[in-house]
Design a protein around this motif. Structure first.
Motif, PDB file in Angstrom:
ATOM      1  N   ALA A   7      -1.201  12.323 102.233  1.00  0.00           N
ATOM      2  CA  ALA A   7      -0.701  13.178 101.623  1.00  0.00           C
ATOM      3  C   ALA A   7       0.496  13.004 101.207  1.00  0.00           C
ATOM      4  CB  ALA A   7      -0.905  14.579 102.126  1.00  0.00           C
ATOM      5  N   ALA A   8       1.425  12.572 102.233  1.00  0.00           N
ATOM      6  CA  ALA A   8       2.683  12.497 101.767  1.00  0.00           C
ATOM      7  C   ALA A   8       3.127  11.438 100.958  1.00  0.00           C
ATOM      8  CB  ALA A   8       3.787  12.088 103.277  1.00  0.00           C
ATOM      9  N   ASP A   9       2.385  10.398 101.112  1.00  0.00           N
ATOM     10  CA  ASP A   9       2.376   9.160 100.178  1.00  0.00           C
ATOM     11  C   ASP A   9       1.935   9.433  98.568  1.00  0.00           C
ATOM     12  OD1 ASP A   9       3.563   7.278 101.794  1.00  0.00           O
ATOM     13  OD2 ASP A   9       1.622   6.633 102.486  1.00  0.00           O
ATOM     14  N   ILE A  10       0.881  10.191  98.453  1.00  0.00           N
ATOM     15  CA  ILE A  10       0.555  10.710  97.214  1.00  0.00           C
ATOM     16  C   ILE A  10       1.521  11.555  96.464  1.00  0.00           C
ATOM     17  CG2 ILE A  10      -1.271  12.154  97.512  1.00  0.00           C
ATOM     18  CD1 ILE A  10      -3.005  10.647  95.449  1.00  0.00           C
ATOM     19  N   LYS A  11       1.908  12.559  97.389  1.00  0.00           N
ATOM     20  CA  LYS A  11       3.171  13.561  97.041  1.00  0.00           C
ATOM     21  C   LYS A  11       4.024  12.751  96.287  1.00  0.00           C
ATOM     22  CE  LYS A  11       2.901  18.015  99.321  1.00  0.00           C
ATOM     23  NZ  LYS A  11       3.197  18.600 100.353  1.00  0.00           N
ATOM     24  N   ALA A  12       4.427  11.801  96.817  1.00  0.00           N
ATOM     25  CA  ALA A  12       5.774  11.015  96.550  1.00  0.00           C
ATOM     26  C   ALA A  12       5.394   9.822  95.360  1.00  0.00           C
ATOM     27  CB  ALA A  12       6.356  10.396  97.614  1.00  0.00           C
ATOM     28  N   GLY A  13       4.061   9.785  95.036  1.00  0.00           N
ATOM     29  CA  GLY A  13       3.538   8.755  94.159  1.00  0.00           C
ATOM     30  C   GLY A  13       3.608   7.231  94.561  1.00  0.00           C
ATOM     31  N   ASN A  14       3.483   7.231  95.842  1.00  0.00           N
ATOM     32  CA  ASN A  14       3.569   6.052  96.551  1.00  0.00           C
ATOM     33  C   ASN A  14       1.907   5.532  96.782  1.00  0.00           C
ATOM     34  OD1 ASN A  14       3.942   3.514  98.017  1.00  0.00           O
ATOM     35  ND2 ASN A  14       4.997   4.499  99.696  1.00  0.00           N
ATOM     36  N   ILE A  15       1.356   4.869  96.025  1.00  0.00           N
ATOM     37  CA  ILE A  15      -0.076   4.704  96.419  1.00  0.00           C
ATOM     38  C   ILE A  15      -0.311   3.570  97.245  1.00  0.00           C
ATOM     39  CG2 ILE A  15      -2.309   4.145  95.376  1.00  0.00           C
ATOM     40  CD1 ILE A  15      -1.237   6.944  94.974  1.00  0.00           C
TER      41      ILE A  15
END
Ligand SMILES: *[C@@H]1O[C@H](CO)[C@@H](O)[C@H](O)[C@H]1NC(C)=O
Length: 228
Positions: A140-148
């Protein structure tokens, strides 16, 4: 038997003629803001007109709370990639975009799927879905930040719509993965075209996507590619 052969040859001929005709019929070139096919071949700055336009109303249905950013262009969720500044050529070489789901649930795990339902063209999508990108186990933290990042099942492949096939939709779907183990059989993963997305979802007991978006672009072969 002979009649069959003749009929077959005739229908093949007809198909060839039809194909020839459709290939040479210029498709409406979407975007529409630069009918002269110009923009700024140097790709320089200051072209105030060179901004993505919103998708046609009929194509806004997938526009959810998911944002897609490409270098130079920025947020192209629910937009048409403009022809100016050679964006339609550049996007074929740019690396994977930032894909941001700002309201992802803390602690959840997500699956991202990017497909082109218009392969080889929207009029004749016999190769749908073209699989561009599949990544599972995204935090979640990654997709929240746009980091796929996570488990890359199918590497990102940029949009490369073929000449004379009009605008293609590039669709992004995000699923709540939970603790499912996501995979695509090796043999199936070798080919991107004609991917059975519905079957993939059924096999993994995935139903509705959490969020989605799409953008559109089309082939631009009229100008010499830039150096980048
Ligand atoms: C990105 O574009 C979409 C669609 O136009 C819009 O809803 C969203 O608010 C934009 N997000 C940002 C961060 O600009």
């Amino acid at each position: 038997m002979k009649m069959c052969a003749v009929a077959l040859v005739l229908s093949l001929l007809a198909a060839a003629v039809w194909l020839g005709l459709t290939m040479t019929t210029p498709e409406s070139s979407g975007g529409g803001t630069n009918p002269g096919g110009g923009g700024n071949p140097g790709g320089g700055e200051g072209d105030k007109e060179c901004v993505p336009t919103l998708l046609p109303k009929a194509d806004l249905g997938l526009c959810g709370n998911l944002e897609v950013f490409y270098m130079e262009l920025g947020n192209i969720s629910c937009k048409i990639i403009p022809k100016c500044n050679l964006y339609r050529q550049k996007i074929t070489a740019w690396p994977q975009p930032i894909v941001k789901f700002p309201t992802a649930m803390d602690g959840a795990q997500y699956l991202l799927v990017m497909v082109d339902p218009d392969a080889p063209s929207r009029r004749d999508p016999r190769m749908k879905y073209w699989r561009h990108w599949v990544v599972s186990n995204i935090k979640a933290a990654d997709i929240k930040a746009g980091n796929i990042r996570g488990n890359v099942i199918t590497d990102y492949q940029p949009p490369t719509p073929p000449p004379t096939t009009g605008l293609h939709r590039y669709q992004f779907f995000v699923y709540l993965q939970g603790d499912r183990v996501i995979s695509i059989p090796t043999k199936e993963n070798r080919n991107r075209g004609a991917w059975k997305l519905q079957k993939f979802l059924q096999d993994h007991k995935l139903q509705n996507h959490e969020t989605s978006t799409q953008f559109m672009t089309e082939h631009d072969g009229e100008l010499t590619p830039p150096d980048y």
